[in-house]
Scaffold this motif. Structure first.
Motif, mmCIF file in Angstrom:
data_model
loop_
_atom_site.group_PDB
_atom_site.id
_atom_site.type_symbol
_atom_site.label_atom_id
_atom_site.label_comp_id
_atom_site.label_asym_id
_atom_site.label_seq_id
_atom_site.Cartn_x
_atom_site.Cartn_y
_atom_site.Cartn_z
ATOM 1 N N GLN A 1 0.896 -1.406 -0.030
ATOM 2 C CA GLN A 1 0.046 0.097 -0.115
ATOM 3 C C GLN A 1 0.777 1.158 -0.026
ATOM 4 O O GLN A 1 0.767 2.174 -0.668
ATOM 5 C CB GLN A 1 -0.900 -0.023 1.321
ATOM 6 N N ASP A 2 1.956 1.220 0.618
ATOM 7 C CA ASP A 2 2.827 2.281 1.112
ATOM 8 C C ASP A 2 3.322 2.648 -0.479
ATOM 9 O O ASP A 2 3.701 3.724 -0.882
ATOM 10 C CB ASP A 2 3.770 2.300 2.145
ATOM 11 N N GLY B 1 2.557 1.856 -3.495
ATOM 12 C CA GLY B 1 1.383 2.200 -4.222
ATOM 13 C C GLY B 1 1.085 3.591 -4.049
ATOM 14 O O GLY B 1 0.951 4.419 -5.064
ATOM 15 N N GLU B 2 0.993 4.093 -2.957
ATOM 16 C CA GLU B 2 0.840 5.657 -2.496
ATOM 17 C C GLU B 2 1.940 6.392 -3.048
ATOM 18 O O GLU B 2 1.620 7.583 -3.486
ATOM 19 C CB GLU B 2 0.480 5.554 -1.121
ATOM 20 N N GLY C 1 3.892 5.894 -5.602
ATOM 21 C CA GLY C 1 3.697 6.014 -7.043
ATOM 22 C C GLY C 1 2.638 6.977 -7.476
ATOM 23 O O GLY C 1 2.708 7.733 -8.553
ATOM 24 N N HIS C 2 1.497 6.937 -6.785
ATOM 25 C CA HIS C 2 0.271 7.841 -7.205
ATOM 26 C C HIS C 2 0.931 9.148 -6.664
ATOM 27 O O HIS C 2 0.581 9.929 -7.491
ATOM 28 C CB HIS C 2 -0.893 7.187 -6.221
ATOM 29 N N THR C 3 1.681 9.489 -5.762
ATOM 30 C CA THR C 3 1.810 10.712 -5.102
ATOM 31 C C THR C 3 2.788 11.442 -6.186
ATOM 32 O O THR C 3 2.776 12.386 -6.512
ATOM 33 C CB THR C 3 2.379 10.508 -3.877
ATOM 34 N N VAL D 1 2.928 10.776 -9.478
ATOM 35 C CA VAL D 1 2.207 11.092 -10.690
ATOM 36 C C VAL D 1 1.195 12.343 -10.457
ATOM 37 O O VAL D 1 1.232 13.300 -11.191
ATOM 38 C CB VAL D 1 1.196 9.719 -11.026
ATOM 39 N N GLU D 2 0.661 12.492 -9.203
ATOM 40 C CA GLU D 2 0.059 13.697 -8.926
ATOM 41 C C GLU D 2 1.056 14.941 -8.820
ATOM 42 O O GLU D 2 0.548 16.030 -9.328
ATOM 43 C CB GLU D 2 -0.661 13.487 -7.594
#
Length: 75
Positions: free
Chosen positions: A39-40, A42-43, A45-47, A49-50
Motif C-alpha cells: 500500500q505504501d 502504491g501511494e 507512485g500515485h503521489t 504522478v500527482e
C-alpha cells in the motif's frame, strides 16, 4: 512468487499492535506487513504522478512557449 525472509526489530508495543491488527483482519502478521508495504509503495507512485501533473499544470505556459505550435506533431 518466491518469498524472501526479512527480519525486523520493533518495540513490543508495535509488535503487539501488528499482531492485533493482523488478527482483526484474519491474516498472518507476515501478510499484514506485506500488504502495508505494498500500500505504501502504491501511494508513493500515485503521489509522484500527482506531483508530476501539478508541475505540468504550473509550467504549462512555459512548455507551450518553448515547444509550442511550430513544433506540433514533431518529436
Amino acid at each position: 512468487m518466491p518469498k524472501t525472509q526479512l527480519n525486523v526489530r520493533v518495540d513490543e508495543a508495535t509488535a503487539e499492535a501488528a499482531r492485533q491488527r493482523a488478527l482483526q483482519r484474519g491474516m498472518s502478521v507476515n501478510r499484514y506487513i506485506e500488504e502495508l508495504v505494498r500500500q505504501d509503495a502504491g501511494e508513493v507512485g500515485h503521489t509522484f504522478v500527482e506531483a508530476a501533473a501539478d508541475f505540468m499544470k504550473q509550467y504549462e505556459s512555459v512548455f507551450a512557449e518553448e515547444f509550442g505550435a511550430e513544433r506540433k506533431g514533431t518529436r
